[in-house]
Enzyme design. Structure first.
Site, short mmCIF file in Angstrom:
data_model
loop_
_atom_site.label_atom_id
_atom_site.label_comp_id
_atom_site.label_asym_id
_atom_site.label_seq_id
_atom_site.Cartn_x
_atom_site.Cartn_y
_atom_site.Cartn_z
N ASN A 287 0.85 -1.19 0.00
CA ASN A 287 0.00 0.00 0.00
C ASN A 287 0.88 1.24 0.00
O ASN A 287 1.75 1.38 0.87
CB ASN A 287 -0.93 0.02 1.22
CG ASN A 287 -1.90 1.18 1.17
OD1 ASN A 287 -1.52 2.33 1.30
ND2 ASN A 287 -3.17 0.87 0.96
N SER B 57 -11.40 -4.56 2.64
CA SER B 57 -10.13 -3.92 2.34
C SER B 57 -9.33 -3.67 3.62
O SER B 57 -8.12 -3.92 3.67
CB SER B 57 -10.39 -2.60 1.62
OG SER B 57 -9.17 -2.01 1.24
N SER C 160 -5.15 -0.51 -2.98
CA SER C 160 -5.75 0.79 -2.75
C SER C 160 -6.89 0.58 -1.77
O SER C 160 -7.79 -0.24 -2.01
CB SER C 160 -6.28 1.36 -4.07
OG SER C 160 -6.64 2.70 -3.89
N GLU C 161 -6.86 1.31 -0.65
CA GLU C 161 -7.76 0.95 0.45
C GLU C 161 -9.24 1.19 0.14
O GLU C 161 -10.11 0.70 0.85
CB GLU C 161 -7.35 1.63 1.76
CG GLU C 161 -7.33 3.14 1.75
CD GLU C 161 -5.94 3.69 1.42
OE1 GLU C 161 -5.20 3.04 0.68
OE2 GLU C 161 -5.62 4.79 1.92
N ASN C 162 -9.53 1.91 -0.94
CA ASN C 162 -10.94 2.06 -1.32
C ASN C 162 -11.49 0.83 -2.04
O ASN C 162 -12.65 0.82 -2.44
CB ASN C 162 -11.14 3.31 -2.18
CG ASN C 162 -10.26 3.33 -3.40
OD1 ASN C 162 -9.07 3.02 -3.32
ND2 ASN C 162 -10.82 3.66 -4.53
#
Lengths: 231, 221
Positions: B25, B90, B48-50
């Site tokens: 990340n 996530s 990608s944390e979304n």
């Protein structure tokens, strides 16, 4: 079973939302936000809302539209850097904000929808986020107790829905929509495509219909982009 | 080297922390540039944390998709082998220790490995986003930042003065002047690399945190 309504306004009318209610709103930035339902909420004019949403939109789109009309009293979010109006109302003391780490926010919503009374997370231990909360050591590691989030109303946006309310999201527009769909007393989903029941492959459903109370095909999608970056 | 920007040099050095098969990340800013320096032949999957594993390059003009963005809200593409998922899953990946490496920026780092990067009292707070989860959950956390703030004060400190993002969670600090490992047991830093043009005294003069010196050659990928 009649979940399909003709418009976002009709869906909200069926809910009978009161001033002061807590509303959970899906999306990440402007990606996957229920834009038609936000507009209908603005038309409805309900006030003093607590809105749980990862972000607060931008000045003239998304939840920013409800800040313009001062319908939001409190935001529960992880990041609000994209909104000048938010900043002004916050500094003026008109708007309250509770910052929640993004993963804790997602999990609190998930827990709310799943009937979990709380959970211990390592996130935020030793930081201002843990102040006033129970902490404990589990197998040598420190955790913070976080409580679930639910609301009177959850508003989500999916790509495709069937008439039973099964939902499919598209790409990164899934984000908070999936957990938020489970955490409202009433959940309204707006979709870009509405298909007859039976058209979707049951193996591919993201949100099973049980979580969805009302469903509508969005009248218009602008799908605005915050940062248009190209090669 | 001289005509390379300081940002690019930092990103290049951070890229040496990548390993084949890593799930990584990258934070907003300089950490994002690390993606440009993944060595040839190495497969690294960017998270990608979304809700995306397998971030690709920015799209061509005609392939911009409002439904496909990174955590910085920029339009991106997805590589073959990518997957999409919801925010709760996530962050399960993050907290569950499945992310091998997180690279992010900081305002301050302490010699015990504490990090502050989300809030300056008296200034408008924008929120921590996913940073607190990342520093608490990733297997290895690398900070990339300038060595000193605009007034020249050391950002490497005995104790952070700003509200924390995470406690005892940083493993490595990369600045334009030096690279430090965090010895969490001893609660001190270890100077492992420095700009060859700077003397040890010059590093000492601009560093407030306690550290010992154990210089070595950067491991080239």
């Amino acid at each position: 079973m009649k979940k399909v309504v003709q418009s976002a306004a009709e869906a909200l009318a069926k809910v009978g939302l009161n001033d002061g209610a807590t509303v959970l709103v899906g999306g990440f930035g402007l990606c996957g936000i229920p834009e038609n339902l936000i507009l209908a909420l603005r038309e409805l004019g309900v006030k003093n809302l607590t809105v749980v949403s990862n972000n607060a939109g931008i000045d003239d789109f998304g939840l920013g539209l409800l800040l313009q009309t001062r319908q939001i009293r409190k935001m529960v979010s992880s990041y609000v850097g994209e909104n000048k109006l938010f900043e002004r109302q916050y500094l003026d003391g008109e708007l309250e904000v509770e910052f929640v780490p993004q993963g804790t926010l997602a999990e609190r919503i998930r827990a709310g929808g799943a009937g979990i009374g709380g959970f211990y997370t390592p996130t935020g231990y030793g930081t201002p986020v843990a102040e006033g909360k129970e902490t404990r050591e589990i197998d040598g590691k420190m955790y913070v107790l976080e409580k679930p989030i639910t609301g009177e109303l959850a508003l989500v946006k999916a790509h495709i829905g069937d008439t039973h309310g099964n939902l499919l999201y598209r790409k990164t527009a899934r984000n908070f929509n999936q957990p938020i769909a489970t955490a409202g007393k009433i959940t309204i989903a707006e979709v870009e495509q509405l298909v007859p029941v039976g058209d979707l492959d049951p193996d591919q459903i993201h949100t099973p219909s049980i979580f969805v109370n009302y469903l509508l095909k969005g009248a218009h999608y602008e799908k605005r982009i915050e940062q248009r970056t190209t090669r | 080297m001289k005509n390379e920007s300081s940002r690019e040099r930092l990103a290049k050095r951070a890229a040496l922390e990548l390993q084949d098969g890593y799930y990584v990340n990258l934070g907003i800013g300089i950490p994002t540039l690390v993606a440009n320096y993944v060595p040839e032949g190495m497969t690294v999957v960017l998270h990608s944390e979304n809700g995306l594993l397998g971030i690709g390059p920015f799209p061509e003009d005609g392939e911009v998709d409002a439904d496909l963005i990174n955590a910085g809200k920029q339009t991106v593409t997805a590589l073959p082998g990518a997957s999409y998922f919801d925010s709760a899953s996530s962050f399960g990946m993050i907290r569950g220790g499945h992310i091998n490496l997180a690279i992010l920026g900081a305002l301050e780092v302490s010699q015990a490995g504490d990090i502050a990067n989300w809030m300056v009292p008296g200034k408008m707070v924008k929120g921590m986003g996913g940073a607190m989860d990342l520093v608490a959950g990733a297997q290895r956390v690398v900070v990339v930042m300038t060595h000193n703030d605009k007034s020249g004060a050391s950002k490497l400190l005995p104790e952070c003065t700003l509200p924390l993002t995470g406690k005892r969670c940083i493993d490595l600090i990369i600045t334009e002047k030096a690279v430090f490992e965090v010895d969490k047991q001893a609660q001190e830093l270890v100077l492992i690399e420095k700009d060859p043009e700077l003397s040890l005294e010059a590093i000492q003069a601009c560093t407030a945190a306690k550290y010992r010196v154990a210089l070595r050659e950067p491991v080239s990928a």
